[in-house]
Scaffold this motif. Structure first.
Motif, PDB file in Angstrom:
ATOM      1  N   PHE A  14       0.845  -1.192   0.000  1.00  0.00           N
ATOM      2  CA  PHE A  14       0.000   0.000   0.000  1.00  0.00           C
ATOM      3  C   PHE A  14       0.876   1.235   0.000  1.00  0.00           C
ATOM      4  CE2 PHE A  14      -2.647  -2.904   2.792  1.00  0.00           C
ATOM      5  CZ  PHE A  14      -3.596  -3.195   1.833  1.00  0.00           C
ATOM      6  N   THR A  15       0.457   2.260  -0.720  1.00  0.00           N
ATOM      7  CA  THR A  15       1.132   3.548  -0.614  1.00  0.00           C
ATOM      8  C   THR A  15       0.661   4.227   0.670  1.00  0.00           C
ATOM      9  OG1 THR A  15      -0.604   4.751  -1.784  1.00  0.00           O
ATOM     10  CG2 THR A  15       1.195   3.822  -3.136  1.00  0.00           C
ATOM     11  N   GLY A  61     -10.013 -20.935   3.382  1.00  0.00           N
ATOM     12  CA  GLY A  61      -9.118 -20.778   2.242  1.00  0.00           C
ATOM     13  C   GLY A  61      -8.384 -19.453   2.214  1.00  0.00           C
ATOM     14  N   ASP A  62      -8.665 -18.563   3.178  1.00  0.00           N
ATOM     15  CA  ASP A  62      -8.001 -17.259   3.219  1.00  0.00           C
ATOM     16  C   ASP A  62      -6.624 -17.364   3.856  1.00  0.00           C
ATOM     17  OD1 ASP A  62     -10.048 -15.848   2.049  1.00  0.00           O
ATOM     18  OD2 ASP A  62     -10.819 -15.007   3.915  1.00  0.00           O
ATOM     19  N   GLN A  63      -5.717 -16.568   3.349  1.00  0.00           N
ATOM     20  CA  GLN A  63      -4.456 -16.323   4.020  1.00  0.00           C
ATOM     21  C   GLN A  63      -4.606 -14.969   4.705  1.00  0.00           C
ATOM     22  OE1 GLN A  63      -1.864 -16.644   0.544  1.00  0.00           O
ATOM     23  NE2 GLN A  63      -0.975 -18.470   1.448  1.00  0.00           N
ATOM     24  N   GLU A  64      -3.905 -14.784   5.817  1.00  0.00           N
ATOM     25  CA  GLU A  64      -3.995 -13.532   6.569  1.00  0.00           C
ATOM     26  C   GLU A  64      -2.620 -12.890   6.615  1.00  0.00           C
ATOM     27  OE1 GLU A  64      -5.955 -13.926  10.325  1.00  0.00           O
ATOM     28  OE2 GLU A  64      -5.235 -11.989  11.043  1.00  0.00           O
ATOM     29  N   PHE A  65      -2.587 -11.603   6.322  1.00  0.00           N
ATOM     30  CA  PHE A  65      -1.357 -10.821   6.331  1.00  0.00           C
ATOM     31  C   PHE A  65      -1.595  -9.554   7.149  1.00  0.00           C
ATOM     32  CE2 PHE A  65      -1.819 -12.944   2.246  1.00  0.00           C
ATOM     33  CZ  PHE A  65      -0.624 -13.618   2.112  1.00  0.00           C
ATOM     34  N   PHE A  66      -0.536  -8.975   7.645  1.00  0.00           N
ATOM     35  CA  PHE A  66      -0.591  -7.645   8.242  1.00  0.00           C
ATOM     36  C   PHE A  66       0.319  -6.758   7.408  1.00  0.00           C
ATOM     37  CE2 PHE A  66      -3.177  -7.772  11.979  1.00  0.00           C
ATOM     38  CZ  PHE A  66      -3.302  -9.121  12.223  1.00  0.00           C
ATOM     39  N   ILE A  67      -0.294  -5.788   6.738  1.00  0.00           N
ATOM     40  CA  ILE A  67       0.433  -4.882   5.862  1.00  0.00           C
ATOM     41  C   ILE A  67       0.206  -3.471   6.388  1.00  0.00           C
ATOM     42  CG2 ILE A  67       0.781  -4.087   3.492  1.00  0.00           C
ATOM     43  CD1 ILE A  67      -0.679  -6.691   2.589  1.00  0.00           C
ATOM     44  N   ASN A  68       1.269  -2.797   6.812  1.00  0.00           N
ATOM     45  CA  ASN A  68       1.161  -1.453   7.388  1.00  0.00           C
ATOM     46  C   ASN A  68       0.114  -1.413   8.503  1.00  0.00           C
ATOM     47  OD1 ASN A  68       1.797  -1.027   4.249  1.00  0.00           O
ATOM     48  ND2 ASN A  68       2.874   0.527   5.436  1.00  0.00           N
ATOM     49  N   ASP A  69       0.115  -2.412   9.368  1.00  0.00           N
ATOM     50  CA  ASP A  69      -0.821  -2.525  10.495  1.00  0.00           C
ATOM     51  C   ASP A  69      -2.271  -2.709  10.069  1.00  0.00           C
ATOM     52  OD1 ASP A  69       1.220  -2.341  12.412  1.00  0.00           O
ATOM     53  OD2 ASP A  69       1.158  -0.146  12.339  1.00  0.00           O
ATOM     54  N   ASP A  88      -2.909   2.124  -4.355  1.00  0.00           N
ATOM     55  CA  ASP A  88      -2.755   3.541  -4.041  1.00  0.00           C
ATOM     56  C   ASP A  88      -4.141   4.154  -3.893  1.00  0.00           C
ATOM     57  OD1 ASP A  88      -1.628   6.047  -3.636  1.00  0.00           O
ATOM     58  OD2 ASP A  88      -1.118   6.387  -5.740  1.00  0.00           O
ATOM     59  N   PHE A  89      -4.193   5.343  -3.343  1.00  0.00           N
ATOM     60  CA  PHE A  89      -5.437   6.106  -3.282  1.00  0.00           C
ATOM     61  C   PHE A  89      -5.172   7.468  -3.888  1.00  0.00           C
ATOM     62  CE2 PHE A  89      -8.552   8.991  -1.427  1.00  0.00           C
ATOM     63  CZ  PHE A  89      -9.720   8.319  -1.728  1.00  0.00           C
TER      64      PHE A  89
END
Length: 117
Positions: A14-15, A61-69, A88-89
């Motif tokens: 993510f930006t 079937g989901d994987q879980e990630f933490f990206i930028n909290d 991006d936004f």
């Protein structure tokens, strides 16, 4: 005896603008901690596949990630379409909303929300 720990690398980034907007949306919509951001793909759109981006609960079937909290859910099968993608936004005069920079997309539609591989 050694122990091997399997650490999943986050498939997307993510930006700063996207992170700020995602936290803003989560607060405004009062989304609980049991929800995460679902990122994925589905059939449809001008180019054949469309992006999925929204808050949801974890599914089989989901994987879980933490990206930028940010807690992120992604179905395991979607990784091959989204690996290396940057979200991006944009908040400008010409465009407002989330944009997807996907290195796996062979082509995209004019609006940028669908792609083909």
């Amino acid at each position: 005896m050694s122990t091997v720990v399997d650490t999943l690398q986050a498939p997307v980034t993510f930006t700063e603008g996207a992170v700020k907007e995602l936290f803003k949306l989560k607060d405004q919509q009062e989304i609980g901690d049991d929800f995460g951001l679902r990122i994925g793909v589905e059939g449809g759109g001008c180019s054949g596949m469309s992006y999925v981006l929204g808050f949801d609960q974890k599914k089989d079937g989901d994987q879980e990630f933490f990206i930028n909290d940010i807690k992120v859910f992604m179905h395991k099968a979607h990784g091959m379409y989204l690996m290396g993608m940057q979200i991006d936004f944009q908040d400008g005069l010409n465009a407002r909303g989330f944009t997807f920079n996907n290195p796996n997309a062979a082509s995209t539609c004019g609006c940028g929300t669908s792609f083909s591989v």
